[in-house]
Scaffold this active site. Structure first.
Site, PDB file in Angstrom:
ATOM      1  N   GLY A   1     -26.455 -11.165   1.557  1.00 28.51           N
ATOM      2  CA  GLY A   1     -25.099 -11.132   2.103  1.00 28.51           C
ATOM      3  C   GLY A   1     -25.141 -11.231   3.608  1.00 28.51           C
ATOM      4  O   GLY A   1     -25.533 -10.277   4.281  1.00 28.51           O
TER       5      GLY A   1
ATOM      6  N   LYS B   1      -9.062   7.866   1.679  1.00 27.53           N
ATOM      7  CA  LYS B   1      -9.050   6.432   1.422  1.00 27.53           C
ATOM      8  C   LYS B   1      -7.722   6.072   0.794  1.00 27.53           C
ATOM      9  O   LYS B   1      -7.105   6.887   0.095  1.00 27.53           O
ATOM     10  CB  LYS B   1     -10.177   6.046   0.464  1.00 27.53           C
ATOM     11  CG  LYS B   1     -10.622   4.595   0.578  1.00 27.53           C
ATOM     12  CD  LYS B   1     -11.543   4.397   1.765  1.00 27.53           C
ATOM     13  CE  LYS B   1     -12.135   3.007   1.807  1.00 27.53           C
ATOM     14  NZ  LYS B   1     -13.139   2.853   2.866  1.00 27.53           N
TER      15      LYS B   1
END
Length: 354
Positions: free
Chosen positions: A176, A76
């Site tokens: 969401g 990442k």
């Protein structure tokens, strides 16, 4: 912060004063292959916070890629800054040069604050940028298959809990309804589920209701959590399953697209004690990374979708292992991911001298 003791293979600090780039690339493991993970562009309050996020997210990517059956390790990157004001072509290209300098050990893609068009710019400096726009031969928006994977995980949870791989007649509460959550609602409605939604973005809710007038909406997440439902699907920010939420949950199953849903290490055990079946987030939301990985081989949506459908079988395997071992699905998923990384890692070590 003990970076050297974190278990990561490599952590790279990237600085380019001319463009203002300040970034960290973390590679947790390359046991299964090059470390794939997105680039997060975020205004971290400190360098330590950015490093901590890169370390945690890269480890999570290693587990996600392993459990998804991909020949990829976990990595990442985080860029420190406000993507709305600090993102420039010069900065993205400088970042691309750092990615290229790793020679393919790290493969980057989109994440929070970065988009397909940004990766197109990064790719002008590196061969190792993926998740590019369709105009440049990339796979485009990965939210479609992310949502599809969550839906498959939810079907598996329904099979394990109620004996039937369908959400028809079940109430699903979706927190969401942006890109992933919105696509998930489409799948659920098509499957015959009763859907209740909420989002801090009123426009996102309005778009869902325009497509599906039968969907209900509530004012906020606190209300949604306390709404009687069969499945709770957190599809927004991480840390959604905190102590208060777990205590108040009315659902029998938790399965959603958000990353890092568990607020702390004890949350999975709390869910288990309450009898709530938890579908590990990094398992069910792996459709996006499956789509990005497919781009490396000349993207085929049909092929990537078929592979994403396999999340159903993996989720069932995790639920059964958890039940047999008397542990939470989160622990069972971690064990399966670790077993694959360790087994392939040993093979790689054996083959290396030849």
């Amino acid at each position: 912060m003990d970076v050297l003791g974190s278990g990561h293979e490599q952590v790279v600090f990237c600085s380019d004063p001319g463009s203002g780039l300040r970034a960290v690339i973390a590679i947790y493991s390359t046991a299964l292959g090059p470390a794939l993970g997105g680039t997060r562009f975020y205004p971290y309050p400190s360098e330590d916070a950015a490093v901590a996020d890169a370390l945690a997210l890269s480890k999570a990517m290693a587990y996600k890629n392993s459990l998804a059956g991909l020949d990829l390790g976990g990595g990442k990157a985080v860029i420190i800054g406000d993507p709305h004001t600090d993102k420039t072509e010069a900065l993205l290209r400088a970042y691309g040069r750092f990615v290229e300098s790793l020679g393919g050990r790290y493969l980057t893609a989109c994440d929070v604050g970065t988009y397909n068009a940004d990766l197109d710019v990064v790719a002008r400096e590196t061969r190792f940028a993926h998740g590019r726009s369709e105009a440049y031969g990339g796979c485009g928006d990965s939210s479609v298959l992310t949502a599809y994977g969550v839906f498959q995980g939810m079907r598996a949870a329904a099979q394990h809990r109620w004996g039937k791989p369908s959400l028809a007649g079940r109430t699903v509460a979706v927190a969401g309804v942006g890109k992933v959550g919105g696509w998930l609602v489409d799948r659920l409605v098509e499957d015959g589920a009763d859907v209740v939604v909420t989002d801090v973005d009123a426009g996102a809710v309005e778009r869902v209701l325009a497509r599906h007038p039968a969907v209900d909406a509530v004012a906020d997440t606190a209300t949604l959590v306390r709404t009687p439902s069969d499945v709770y699907a957190p599809c927004a920010l991480g840390g959604a399953l905190d102590d208060e939420t777990v205590a108040a949950l009315e659902a029998e199953v938790v399965c959603g697209g958000a990353n890092n849903q568990l607020a702390h290490d004890g949350t999975a055990e709390q869910l288990l004690r309450r009898g709530i079946l938890y579908a590990p987030d990094y398992l069910v939301n792996a459709g996006g990374v499956i789509q990005v990985e497919d781009e490396r081989h000349g993207f085929s949506f049909v092929r990537a979708e078929a592979r994403t459908a396999g999340i159903f079988d993996v989720a069932l395997r995790v639920f059964r292992a958890a039940e047999e071992q008397g542990v939470s699905p989160a622990v069972a998923a971690d064990r399966l991911a670790e077993e694959r990384m360790a087994a392939v890692g040993r093979l790689a070590t054996i083959r290396l001298p030849r």
